[in-house]
Design a protein around this motif. Structure first.
Motif, PDB file in Angstrom:
ATOM      1  N   ALA A  37       0.832  -1.214   0.000  1.00  0.00           N
ATOM      2  CA  ALA A  37       0.000   0.000   0.000  1.00  0.00           C
ATOM      3  C   ALA A  37       0.860   1.254   0.000  1.00  0.00           C
ATOM      4  O   ALA A  37       0.618   2.202  -0.759  1.00  0.00           O
ATOM      5  N   SER A  38       1.893   1.258   0.848  1.00  0.00           N
ATOM      6  CA  SER A  38       2.711   2.469   0.948  1.00  0.00           C
ATOM      7  C   SER A  38       3.508   2.688  -0.338  1.00  0.00           C
ATOM      8  O   SER A  38       3.644   3.823  -0.808  1.00  0.00           O
ATOM      9  N   LYS A  39       4.011   1.608  -0.922  1.00  0.00           N
ATOM     10  CA  LYS A  39       4.789   1.754  -2.157  1.00  0.00           C
ATOM     11  C   LYS A  39       3.868   2.112  -3.335  1.00  0.00           C
ATOM     12  O   LYS A  39       4.272   2.850  -4.240  1.00  0.00           O
ATOM     13  N   THR A  40       2.632   1.615  -3.317  1.00  0.00           N
ATOM     14  CA  THR A  40       1.669   1.991  -4.365  1.00  0.00           C
ATOM     15  C   THR A  40       1.344   3.480  -4.251  1.00  0.00           C
ATOM     16  O   THR A  40       1.307   4.208  -5.254  1.00  0.00           O
ATOM     17  N   ALA A  41       1.122   3.935  -3.021  1.00  0.00           N
ATOM     18  CA  ALA A  41       0.816   5.362  -2.814  1.00  0.00           C
ATOM     19  C   ALA A  41       1.973   6.222  -3.326  1.00  0.00           C
ATOM     20  O   ALA A  41       1.766   7.225  -4.021  1.00  0.00           O
ATOM     21  N   GLN A  42       3.191   5.807  -3.021  1.00  0.00           N
ATOM     22  CA  GLN A  42       4.345   6.592  -3.470  1.00  0.00           C
ATOM     23  C   GLN A  42       4.418   6.626  -5.000  1.00  0.00           C
ATOM     24  O   GLN A  42       4.635   7.680  -5.604  1.00  0.00           O
ATOM     25  N   LEU A  43       4.197   5.457  -5.626  1.00  0.00           N
ATOM     26  CA  LEU A  43       4.271   5.406  -7.097  1.00  0.00           C
ATOM     27  C   LEU A  43       3.209   6.294  -7.736  1.00  0.00           C
ATOM     28  O   LEU A  43       3.486   7.030  -8.687  1.00  0.00           O
ATOM     29  N   LEU A  44       1.979   6.195  -7.198  1.00  0.00           N
ATOM     30  CA  LEU A  44       0.883   6.996  -7.765  1.00  0.00           C
ATOM     31  C   LEU A  44       1.205   8.494  -7.697  1.00  0.00           C
ATOM     32  O   LEU A  44       0.833   9.256  -8.599  1.00  0.00           O
ATOM     33  N   THR A  45       1.900   8.910  -6.636  1.00  0.00           N
ATOM     34  CA  THR A  45       2.223  10.340  -6.538  1.00  0.00           C
ATOM     35  C   THR A  45       3.411  10.714  -7.430  1.00  0.00           C
ATOM     36  O   THR A  45       3.570  11.881  -7.776  1.00  0.00           O
ATOM     37  N   VAL A  46       4.223   9.738  -7.811  1.00  0.00           N
ATOM     38  CA  VAL A  46       5.337  10.043  -8.738  1.00  0.00           C
ATOM     39  C   VAL A  46       4.781  10.547 -10.066  1.00  0.00           C
ATOM     40  O   VAL A  46       5.295  11.520 -10.641  1.00  0.00           O
ATOM     41  N   TRP A  47       3.694   9.923 -10.542  1.00  0.00           N
ATOM     42  CA  TRP A  47       3.134  10.366 -11.838  1.00  0.00           C
ATOM     43  C   TRP A  47       2.585  11.796 -11.698  1.00  0.00           C
ATOM     44  O   TRP A  47       2.679  12.595 -12.626  1.00  0.00           O
ATOM     45  N   GLU A  48       2.014  12.112 -10.527  1.00  0.00           N
ATOM     46  CA  GLU A  48       1.484  13.468 -10.304  1.00  0.00           C
ATOM     47  C   GLU A  48       2.634  14.485 -10.255  1.00  0.00           C
ATOM     48  O   GLU A  48       2.568  15.555 -10.861  1.00  0.00           O
ATOM     49  N   PHE A  49       3.686  14.134  -9.501  1.00  0.00           N
ATOM     50  CA  PHE A  49       4.855  15.033  -9.430  1.00  0.00           C
ATOM     51  C   PHE A  49       5.445  15.238 -10.833  1.00  0.00           C
ATOM     52  O   PHE A  49       5.821  16.354 -11.195  1.00  0.00           O
ATOM     53  N   ALA A  50       5.516  14.158 -11.606  1.00  0.00           N
ATOM     54  CA  ALA A  50       6.122  14.252 -12.945  1.00  0.00           C
ATOM     55  C   ALA A  50       5.333  15.244 -13.807  1.00  0.00           C
ATOM     56  O   ALA A  50       5.916  16.061 -14.527  1.00  0.00           O
ATOM     57  N   ASP A  51       4.010  15.208 -13.702  1.00  0.00           N
ATOM     58  CA  ASP A  51       3.176  16.151 -14.467  1.00  0.00           C
ATOM     59  C   ASP A  51       3.437  17.584 -14.019  1.00  0.00           C
ATOM     60  O   ASP A  51       3.560  18.506 -14.819  1.00  0.00           O
ATOM     61  N   LEU A  52       3.501  17.742 -12.693  1.00  0.00           N
ATOM     62  CA  LEU A  52       3.706  19.077 -12.119  1.00  0.00           C
ATOM     63  C   LEU A  52       5.062  19.663 -12.527  1.00  0.00           C
ATOM     64  O   LEU A  52       5.209  20.873 -12.696  1.00  0.00           O
ATOM     65  N   LEU A  53       6.044  18.786 -12.667  1.00  0.00           N
ATOM     66  CA  LEU A  53       7.410  19.241 -12.955  1.00  0.00           C
ATOM     67  C   LEU A  53       7.700  19.344 -14.457  1.00  0.00           C
ATOM     68  O   LEU A  53       8.779  19.781 -14.850  1.00  0.00           O
ATOM     69  N   LYS A  54       6.719  18.957 -15.283  1.00  0.00           N
ATOM     70  CA  LYS A  54       6.912  18.987 -16.737  1.00  0.00           C
ATOM     71  C   LYS A  54       7.359  20.378 -17.175  1.00  0.00           C
ATOM     72  O   LYS A  54       6.793  21.382 -16.738  1.00  0.00           O
ATOM     73  N   GLY A  55       8.372  20.462 -17.998  1.00  0.00           N
ATOM     74  CA  GLY A  55       8.829  21.753 -18.525  1.00  0.00           C
ATOM     75  C   GLY A  55       9.791  22.472 -17.594  1.00  0.00           C
ATOM     76  O   GLY A  55      10.370  23.490 -17.960  1.00  0.00           O
ATOM     77  N   SER A  56       9.968  21.978 -16.374  1.00  0.00           N
ATOM     78  CA  SER A  56      10.855  22.664 -15.423  1.00  0.00           C
ATOM     79  C   SER A  56      12.301  22.208 -15.561  1.00  0.00           C
ATOM     80  O   SER A  56      13.212  22.816 -15.010  1.00  0.00           O
ATOM     81  N   GLY A  57      12.495  21.087 -16.268  1.00  0.00           N
ATOM     82  CA  GLY A  57      13.852  20.526 -16.374  1.00  0.00           C
ATOM     83  C   GLY A  57      14.161  19.558 -15.249  1.00  0.00           C
ATOM     84  O   GLY A  57      15.140  18.823 -15.298  1.00  0.00           O
ATOM     85  N   VAL A  58      13.319  19.574 -14.216  1.00  0.00           N
ATOM     86  CA  VAL A  58      13.527  18.645 -13.096  1.00  0.00           C
ATOM     87  C   VAL A  58      12.807  17.340 -13.420  1.00  0.00           C
ATOM     88  O   VAL A  58      11.647  17.360 -13.833  1.00  0.00           O
TER      89      VAL A  58
END
Ligand SMILES: NC(=O)c1ccc[n+]([C@@H]2O[C@H](COP(=O)([O-])OP(=O)(O)OC[C@H]3O[C@@H](n4cnc5c(N)ncnc54)[C@H](OP(=O)(O)O)[C@@H]3O)[C@@H](O)[C@H]2O)c1
Length: 295
Positions: free
Chosen positions: A181-202
């Motif tokens: 559960a904890s690793k699934t939660a972390q993975l699901l938020t990685v996709w959200e962070f990736a969207d948020l960081l799009k275009g930032s170079g990070v």
């Protein structure tokens, strides 16, 4: 997944002189191997650990062996206030951060709670990394080639995430399901962070560090430890492979624009379908922000 376990891994020999890497959980296992490998490639190291004595010793070894800067902050990830303080300290410091590796994690065979009544593994393995990533994002953006790596696990495949019962009040807890559960939660938020960081170079990616010998699970009872030492350990690899993989993910030029991926060591892999559910991902994102006091 099985094919990737046998496939040849990628390697790189990029020198990281002038780069600073913040890593969590460097007192043993994967995190310690990553700190040594990055330092061997001349990166400056900032560790975030819960144990002062172990951190002091680890920093001393890094400094004397690799002749790089090494500092540490103390934070127990079962206490989210301490995680916030570590992030605030880093945000106010003069340190430029080039690489953030959220590695600290644990596995519990039994359901336990933190002082804030959060299920402990969810708090340590997901919420702490979520807070650090969320709060350090702006600082990382100032350096538009920085990389974030979440040390996740094939254990996400065990699932167990139920957003209406994160504290396991309604379901029977097992170590595998709690960890999943904890690793699934972390993975699901990685996709959200990736969207948020799009275009930032990070960039932000998640990785499974291999099945390697480490201290994970040693907090559990004698029966589990006996099983681990007499059975599981025989099938585990040397943790140096995790250190090498993390150096590759942090440094390889061919990954400079790769973001929102899950790697099995250094090879891109498809996570389990439940970890790709963006609807649940958005919900766990909001819930994590709320629990972590990030609103
Ligand atoms: N080993 C594997 O085969 C494997 C496989 C898949 C994924 N992983 C993942 O790899 C990561 C590292 O695990 P590992 O196997 O290297 O285990 P490990 O040897 O037990 O290392 C875990 C690190 O996390 C720290 N930590 C644990 N609880 C903490 C807390 N409450 N606050 C702050 N730090 C805490 C530990 O500090 P202390 O020394 O103070 O305990 C240690 O530095 C974890 O995220 C794990 O889920 C490992």
């Amino acid at each position: 997944m099985m094919a990737n376990n046998r496939a040849e891994q990628h390697h790189c020999d990029v020198n990281l002189k002038g780069k600073r890497c913040v890593l969590t959980g460097t007192t043993s296992g994967v995190g310690w191997e990553a700190a040594k490998t990055l330092a061997a490639h001349q990166a400056s190291i900032v560790m975030i650990n819960r144990n002062q004595e172990k951190s002091e010793k680890a920093c001393e070894i890094i400094r004397s062996t690799y002749h790089v800067e090494c500092d540490y902050l103390i934070a127990d990830f079962t206490n989210l206030e301490e995680v916030h303080k570590a992030a605030d300290y880093l945000n106010h410091s003069d340190w430029q951060i080039d690489i953030l590796i959220n590695n600290a994690g644990m596995y519990c065979t039994r359901k336990t709670y933190t002082k804030d009544h959060l299920e402990t593994v969810f708090c340590v393995d997901h919420l702490a990394s979520f807070i650090l990533t969320y709060k350090l994002m702006e600082k990382l953006k100032k350096n538009p080639s920085s990389r974030i790596i979440q040390v996740n696990s094939q254990g996400h495949r065990f699932n167990g995430l139920n957003i209406s019962d994160l504290n396991w009040d309604k379901r029977y807890y097992t170590g595998l399901r709690g960890y999943g559960a904890s690793k699934t939660a972390q993975l699901l938020t990685v996709w959200e962070f990736a969207d948020l960081l799009k275009g930032s170079g990070v960039t932000i990616n998640a990785m499974h560090p291999g099945g390697v010998k480490s201290a994970i699970g040693e907090n559990n009872g004698p029966l589990y430890r006996w099983y681990k030492h007499h059975f599981v350990t025989k099938f585990l690899a040397d943790p140096s492979i995790s250190g090498q993989a993390l150096h590759y993910l942090a440094a390889a030029p061919e990954l400079s624009e790769v973001s929102g991926q899950y790697f099995n060591l250094t090879l891109v892999e498809k996570p389990s379908p439940h970890a790709l559910d963006r609807e649940i991902g958005k919900e766990i994102w909001s819930i994590s922000k709320k629990i972590a006091g990030l609103l």
